[in-house]
Structure formats: structure tokens, C-alpha cells
Design a protein around this motif. Structure first.
Motif, PDB file in Angstrom:
ATOM      1  N   SER A  96      43.010 -22.502  96.019  1.00  0.00           N
ATOM      2  CA  SER A  96      42.238 -21.456  94.459  1.00  0.00           C
ATOM      3  C   SER A  96      43.169 -21.890  93.563  1.00  0.00           C
ATOM      4  N   SER A  97      42.795 -22.617  93.455  1.00  0.00           N
ATOM      5  CA  SER A  97      42.796 -24.204  91.358  1.00  0.00           C
ATOM      6  C   SER A  97      42.483 -23.201  90.777  1.00  0.00           C
ATOM      7  N   ALA A  98      41.562 -22.610  90.757  1.00  0.00           N
ATOM      8  CA  ALA A  98      41.507 -21.690  88.795  1.00  0.00           C
ATOM      9  C   ALA A  98      42.791 -20.633  88.226  1.00  0.00           C
ATOM     10  N   ASP A  99      43.430 -20.723  89.937  1.00  0.00           N
ATOM     11  CA  ASP A  99      44.208 -19.475  89.686  1.00  0.00           C
ATOM     12  C   ASP A  99      45.443 -20.182  88.759  1.00  0.00           C
ATOM     13  N   TYR A 100      45.306 -21.396  88.554  1.00  0.00           N
ATOM     14  CA  TYR A 100      46.558 -22.274  88.403  1.00  0.00           C
ATOM     15  C   TYR A 100      46.392 -23.301  87.293  1.00  0.00           C
ATOM     16  N   SER A 101      47.534 -22.932  86.857  1.00  0.00           N
ATOM     17  CA  SER A 101      47.661 -24.300  85.474  1.00  0.00           C
ATOM     18  C   SER A 101      47.440 -25.451  85.865  1.00  0.00           C
ATOM     19  N   THR A 153      50.542 -27.763  87.642  1.00  0.00           N
ATOM     20  CA  THR A 153      50.469 -26.907  89.503  1.00  0.00           C
ATOM     21  C   THR A 153      49.436 -28.055  89.765  1.00  0.00           C
ATOM     22  N   LEU A 154      47.992 -27.527  89.228  1.00  0.00           N
ATOM     23  CA  LEU A 154      47.038 -28.702  89.715  1.00  0.00           C
ATOM     24  C   LEU A 154      47.888 -30.602  89.668  1.00  0.00           C
ATOM     25  N   VAL A 155      48.249 -31.014  88.734  1.00  0.00           N
ATOM     26  CA  VAL A 155      48.742 -32.395  88.760  1.00  0.00           C
ATOM     27  C   VAL A 155      49.819 -31.924  90.339  1.00  0.00           C
ATOM     28  N   LEU A 156      50.457 -31.461  90.649  1.00  0.00           N
ATOM     29  CA  LEU A 156      50.978 -31.957  91.729  1.00  0.00           C
ATOM     30  C   LEU A 156      50.595 -31.474  92.799  1.00  0.00           C
ATOM     31  N   GLY A 157      49.120 -30.453  93.104  1.00  0.00           N
ATOM     32  CA  GLY A 157      48.738 -30.279  94.376  1.00  0.00           C
ATOM     33  C   GLY A 157      48.077 -31.652  94.792  1.00  0.00           C
ATOM     34  N   ALA A 158      47.339 -32.284  93.277  1.00  0.00           N
ATOM     35  CA  ALA A 158      46.217 -33.522  93.531  1.00  0.00           C
ATOM     36  C   ALA A 158      47.148 -34.548  93.823  1.00  0.00           C
ATOM     37  N   VAL A 159      49.101 -34.665  93.010  1.00  0.00           N
ATOM     38  CA  VAL A 159      49.950 -35.518  94.137  1.00  0.00           C
ATOM     39  C   VAL A 159      50.556 -34.896  95.129  1.00  0.00           C
ATOM     40  N   PHE A 160      49.922 -34.061  96.057  1.00  0.00           N
ATOM     41  CA  PHE A 160      51.200 -33.227  97.333  1.00  0.00           C
ATOM     42  C   PHE A 160      49.657 -33.816  98.121  1.00  0.00           C
ATOM     43  N   PHE A 161      48.379 -33.959  97.591  1.00  0.00           N
ATOM     44  CA  PHE A 161      47.418 -34.976  98.798  1.00  0.00           C
ATOM     45  C   PHE A 161      47.669 -35.683  98.496  1.00  0.00           C
ATOM     46  N   THR A 171      45.500 -41.623  92.575  1.00  0.00           N
ATOM     47  CA  THR A 171      45.235 -39.770  92.680  1.00  0.00           C
ATOM     48  C   THR A 171      43.724 -38.989  92.156  1.00  0.00           C
ATOM     49  N   ILE A 172      43.429 -39.407  91.148  1.00  0.00           N
ATOM     50  CA  ILE A 172      42.300 -39.221  90.061  1.00  0.00           C
ATOM     51  C   ILE A 172      41.517 -38.554  91.025  1.00  0.00           C
ATOM     52  N   ALA A 173      41.021 -39.749  91.644  1.00  0.00           N
ATOM     53  CA  ALA A 173      40.217 -40.403  93.317  1.00  0.00           C
ATOM     54  C   ALA A 173      40.213 -39.302  94.119  1.00  0.00           C
ATOM     55  N   TRP A 174      41.698 -39.118  94.294  1.00  0.00           N
ATOM     56  CA  TRP A 174      41.731 -38.083  95.714  1.00  0.00           C
ATOM     57  C   TRP A 174      41.308 -36.720  95.687  1.00  0.00           C
ATOM     58  N   VAL A 175      40.808 -36.773  94.402  1.00  0.00           N
ATOM     59  CA  VAL A 175      40.936 -35.346  93.809  1.00  0.00           C
ATOM     60  C   VAL A 175      39.339 -35.075  94.635  1.00  0.00           C
ATOM     61  N   PHE A 176      38.921 -36.089  94.042  1.00  0.00           N
ATOM     62  CA  PHE A 176      36.942 -35.728  95.078  1.00  0.00           C
ATOM     63  C   PHE A 176      37.305 -35.681  96.343  1.00  0.00           C
ATOM     64  N   PHE A 177      38.125 -36.574  97.138  1.00  0.00           N
ATOM     65  CA  PHE A 177      37.924 -36.331  98.006  1.00  0.00           C
ATOM     66  C   PHE A 177      38.543 -35.524  99.144  1.00  0.00           C
ATOM     67  N   VAL A 223      35.743 -29.125  87.774  1.00  0.00           N
ATOM     68  CA  VAL A 223      36.548 -28.301  87.434  1.00  0.00           C
ATOM     69  C   VAL A 223      38.096 -28.215  87.691  1.00  0.00           C
ATOM     70  N   TYR A 224      38.296 -28.931  88.732  1.00  0.00           N
ATOM     71  CA  TYR A 224      39.405 -29.036  88.996  1.00  0.00           C
ATOM     72  C   TYR A 224      40.566 -30.444  88.260  1.00  0.00           C
ATOM     73  N   LEU A 225      39.985 -31.586  87.600  1.00  0.00           N
ATOM     74  CA  LEU A 225      39.899 -32.283  86.758  1.00  0.00           C
ATOM     75  C   LEU A 225      39.936 -31.910  85.237  1.00  0.00           C
ATOM     76  N   SER A 226      38.931 -30.861  84.707  1.00  0.00           N
ATOM     77  CA  SER A 226      39.098 -30.330  83.485  1.00  0.00           C
ATOM     78  C   SER A 226      40.026 -29.637  83.311  1.00  0.00           C
ATOM     79  N   GLU A 227      39.974 -29.154  84.321  1.00  0.00           N
ATOM     80  CA  GLU A 227      41.970 -28.148  83.843  1.00  0.00           C
ATOM     81  C   GLU A 227      42.875 -28.671  83.621  1.00  0.00           C
ATOM     82  N   ILE A 228      43.271 -29.787  84.836  1.00  0.00           N
ATOM     83  CA  ILE A 228      44.066 -30.441  84.399  1.00  0.00           C
ATOM     84  C   ILE A 228      44.718 -31.297  83.099  1.00  0.00           C
TER      85      ILE A 228
END
Length: 478
Positions: free
Chosen positions: A223-228, A231-239, A382-388, A398-403
């Protein structure tokens, strides 16, 4: 059968007792038990998958036999080509058929032509990418005369299907693992105890770190469109910690389990998130795959021996193929391409072999420069992991642009303190043990025995009390 399941908790002691107390006097009986146990372990998901691994094992065993009977170059090349085509053909069909079909349709649609084709409902056999590369290492090394072809069919089939590392590695070379099936194994107490410690640490990484991080990574990515951006940075780090805890945790359990049976597998992870540059990261992350591509693809292509253009070409080939190996999605290819871009400046400036030893060697703390290098390398990774992790390329961008937007400076929508606490503790323990093979290796330590055992029991308690919801290992899909 999952390592973190009740079935495996029963399966492992049963096989262990039979192995060391019933068939321990005969090597062939031990190998046959390993083979039988491996087929039970693998067939637990779907018994139909066994036909593929048996067929692949049979083909490569016979090709090895035929290679031993001829010195004719053209015949040997034909045999090697047959092995490659059969193995890669199976892998390509089960893993990439629908991907190529959809890409073909999209290409025609782009040029204004409409075609239709039916997707096949193909079930991807668990671990096919791993055991395919393992059997290929055998035929390639036999062809190159680096390894004598085996005539022991039980040992060879057991080598291909060895249950601890069958479905997610390490991808063992035939030159390392196969000869171990020829030698009588004797129970070694110290090796077995160290194996149990490594299994415990692997379970902690998987159940406490990866599975807990996965819960929040999934919520945020889905639900990445719903978060700042924060929060998306946290999501990427968690992944980032999910995939590391998940995959290296599997490797730890596999290596530790192998040690219980008298086998030594290659190291697959060497604390990669303490790397100071991308080149060091790839020497420490999924080592068995990185070195496989280096030896069987990069070097045959010319490696770094040619001019600058050849070095650039080979670098992009190796990373893009590595990305494609992970899955049939353009996101994996972009992930590989991005890592190639990261690696390229280091290679062109001849700085890709600068950081070959552990960071802050013989020191407790890293200096400011090392901390900055680790932070930059982890951030790029971690940026590369976003694509993964992303569903598709559009989702990733879109995820990275919001970050990288103003919302990055907002307070995160939620902040799971417990998960972050365990990640911090996990990082500290691995940092203190970064010069060891794994984080619970306490050989030649001054730590009192009572303290060590208290720590083991604490880990066990944490696993049972704070473990996340059971999930399959990420790399089972590859």
C-alpha cells in the motif's frame, strides 16, 4: 518441508539417529540414506517435482560417464552442449516461458500489432535454479578435466539432491561437495556443536528478524501510495533486513545441518551489510552464486583481461544475468543493471579490490570514514532492493519518487519499536562477531561457558516468544 516447521523438527533427529547409529559403518548406506532423506524432504512440497531432479541427475551422470570414455574434442563439446541445453531448457521452460510469452506479446502491441497467445499454468519447481546450477558445475568441470567423472550413481544423486542446501543453496561446486560423498564420515562432536549454534543463529535470523520485518515490509510495499516518504524508507530498510535474515538464515541452517552429518559447505554470506563499497558487498553476498557466475560465465567471456569495452560488457552481462536468474520479471533485470552501474566506477578506477579484509579489523569501533562508506553502500543496496521487491518497474519508480520528496521529512505513519529493537541488537551481535564464520562461533573465546549457554537459551526464548508469522523462505521462489 520448511526448516522452521514442526515436520523438520521431527525429520532431522530421525535422519540423524539413523545416519550415525544404524548405517554409520557403511559409506554407501550412509549415502543412500542421505539420498532417500533428500527425496522425502524435497517431495514434501510436491512429489511430482522429484521426476525433474531425478531426470536432471540421470542426464548429467550419464554425460559424465560418456565424457570419461572419449577424448575427441567435437564429441566432448557435443556432450557438454547437451547437458547445458537440457538443464537450461528445463529451467527456461518452468521459470521463463510465460515471461518471454508476455514480453513477445507486449513487443508486438507496442508496434501496433495485436496477437494472442495462451499462458500456461506452470508450477515452478522449488529450488530448480539451485540444483540446475549445481549439476551444471559437475559437467562443466568434468569437461574441463578439473574433476574425474564419478561412477558411483548413489553418491552423485545424493550430491545433486543433498537436502540441507537443495532448495536455496549454497550452490555447491562438484569439486567441493561430491568428493565428500566418497569419504567415510566420522562423527565429530565439536563440528556438530558448532553446526547446532549456526542452526540456532539461522533460525533467529529467519524467525525473529526476517519474518517480523516481512510483516511491515509487506504492509508498506503493498500500500505504498498511502504512506509518506519516511515510512517508505522504513519499508525499504525492513525489506533489506527481511531478505538478508531470510536468505542468510537459510544458508546458516543449511551449513549447520550439513556439519551434523560430517559435510562442509561453502560459506554463502560474510556479513555483507558491513561492506564499504559495492564490490565488497558482492564478495560477501550470496557468495556461491557470485563465484559461480564469475567462474562459469565472467571468466569464459574474457573477464577483465580485455580492453575497457570488454570489461564493461562483461560486467553488465554478469549482473543482468544474475538479476534474470532471480526471477522472470523486468524488476530483477533492472536490479541487476543498477548493481552493474554501482560496480562500474570501482572497476574502471581499479578500486574494486580495495576493501578485501573485514572493516575495522582488530578494532571495536569503525572510524568516521568507514561508517560513512558502510552507510552509503547500504543505502545504494537498499535502493536496488526496492526494484527487487516491487511488483513492477512502475511501482518501483513511484516508490522511489515518493521517498525523494518532501514527505521524506514527515514523521512515519507508524514506528514498530519492537522490530527495530531486534534489528539493532542483531546488527550489534553481527558487528562484534564479524571476524567469525557466523555470529555464534565462540571458538577460542574468553566468554565464560555459563554466559554462552545463557545467551543460547535467551535466543531460543526470543524465537518462541517474539518470532513472526511463519513464512516460506524468499529464495524458494527462485
Amino acid at each position: 518441508m520448511l526448516f522452521n516447521s514442526l515436520e523438520f523438527l521431527i525429520f532431522l533427529p530421525v535422519v540423524f539417529i539413523l545416519y550415525w547409529f544404524v548405517v554409520h559403518k557403511k559409506l554407501r548406506s550412509q549415502n543412500f540414506l542421505i539420498l532417500l532423506a533428500s527425496y522425502v524432504f524435497y517431495g514434501w512440497w510436491d512429489w511430482r517435482f522429484l521426476s525433474l531432479i531425478i531426470f536432471s541427475s540421470t542426464i548429467d551422470f550419464l554425460i559424465g560417464v560418456f565424457l570419461s570414455k572419449t577424448e575427441k574434442t567435437s564429441t566432448r563439446k557435443l556432450l557438454l552442449t547437451s547437458s547445458i541445453l537440457v538443464n537450461i531448457g528445463f529451467l527456461g521452460f518452468f521459470k521463463y516461458y510465460n515471461f518471454f510469452l508476455e514480453s513477445f506479446i507486449d513487443a508486438f502491441t507496442f508496434f501496433g500489432q495485436s496477437i494472442s497467445a495462451e499462458r500456461l499454468h506452470i508450477i515452478l519447481p522449488v529450488g530448480i535454479s539451485f540444483y540446475t546450477f549445481q549439476t551444471l558445475s559437475y559437467t562443466i568441470d568434468v569437461y574441463k578435466k578439473k574433476l574425474e567423472p564419478t561412477k558411483d550413481v548413489v553418491a552423485f544423486f545424493a550430491f545433486v539432491s543433498f537436502f540441507p542446501q537443495l532448495v536455496a543453496g549454497p550452490i555447491e561446486r562438484a569439486t567441493n561437495l561430491l568428493p565428500q560423498f566418497y569419504t567415510q564420515r566420522k562423527f565429530e562432536y565439536n563440528k556438530a556443536v558448532d553446526g547446532l549454534r549456526q542452526i540456532l543463529w539461522g533460525l533467529f535470523k529467519k524467525i525473529v528478524i526476517a519474518d517480523n520485518a516481512a510483516k511491515f515490509a509487506n504492509i508498506i510495499f503493498d500500500s505504498s501510495a498511502d504512506y509518506s516518504g519516511s515510512t517508505l524508507v522504513l519499508g525499504a530498510v525492513f525489506f533489506a533486513f527481511q531478505i538478508y535474515g531470510d536468505f542468510s538464515g537459510y544458508s546458516d541452517i543449511a551449513i549447520g545441518t550439513s556439519r551434523l552429518f560430517g559435510f562442509n559447505l561453502m560459506r554463502n554470506f560474510a556479513f555483507p551489510y558491513f561492506s564499504r563499497d559495492i564490490a565488497e558487498f558482492w564478495r560477501r553476498w550470496h557468495i556461491s552464486l557470485s563465484t559461480w557466475f564469475r567462474d562459469y560465465l565472467y571468466i569464459p567471456l574474457g573477464g577483465s583481461r580485455g580492453g575497457t569495452w570488454m570489461k564493461i560488457r562483461n560486467t553488465f552481462i554478469i549482473f543482468i544475468v544474475s538479476g534474470f536468474w532471480h526471477g522472470a520479471n523486468w524488476t530483477f533485470i533492472v536490479w541487476g543493471f543498477l548493481n552493474a552501474l554501482y560496480f562500474l566506477p570501482l572497476m574502471l578506477l581499479n578500486k574494486n579490490r580495495v576493501n578485501t579484509d573485514i572493516v575495522a579489523k582488530n578494532r571495536v569501533f569503525a572510524n568516521v570514514k568507514e561508517i560513512l562508506q558502510i552507510f552509503i553502500t547500504f543505502s545504494l543496496t537498499t535502493i536496488a532492493w526496492v526494484f527487487f521487491r516491487a511488483e513492477n518497474i512502475t511501482h518501483a519508480f513511484v516508490y522511489l519518487s515518493e521517498i525523494f520528496s518532501a514527505s521524506l521529512f514527515q514523521m512515519p505513519e507508524f514506528f514498530p519499536v519492537q522490530v527495530i529493537f531486534f534489528i539493532i541488537v542483531f546488527v550489534i551481535i553481527e558487528w562484534l562477531q564479524r571476524d567469525k564464520e557466523h555470529a555464534l562461533e565462540f571458538e577460542n573465546t574468553k566468554m565464560p561457558r555459563l554466559v554462552r549457554f545463557a545467551f543460547y537459551y535467551l535466543l531460543i526464548a526470543v524465537i518462541f516468544l517474539f518470532g513472526g508469522q511463519q513464512q516460506e523462505f524468499i529464495y524458494f521462489q527462485f
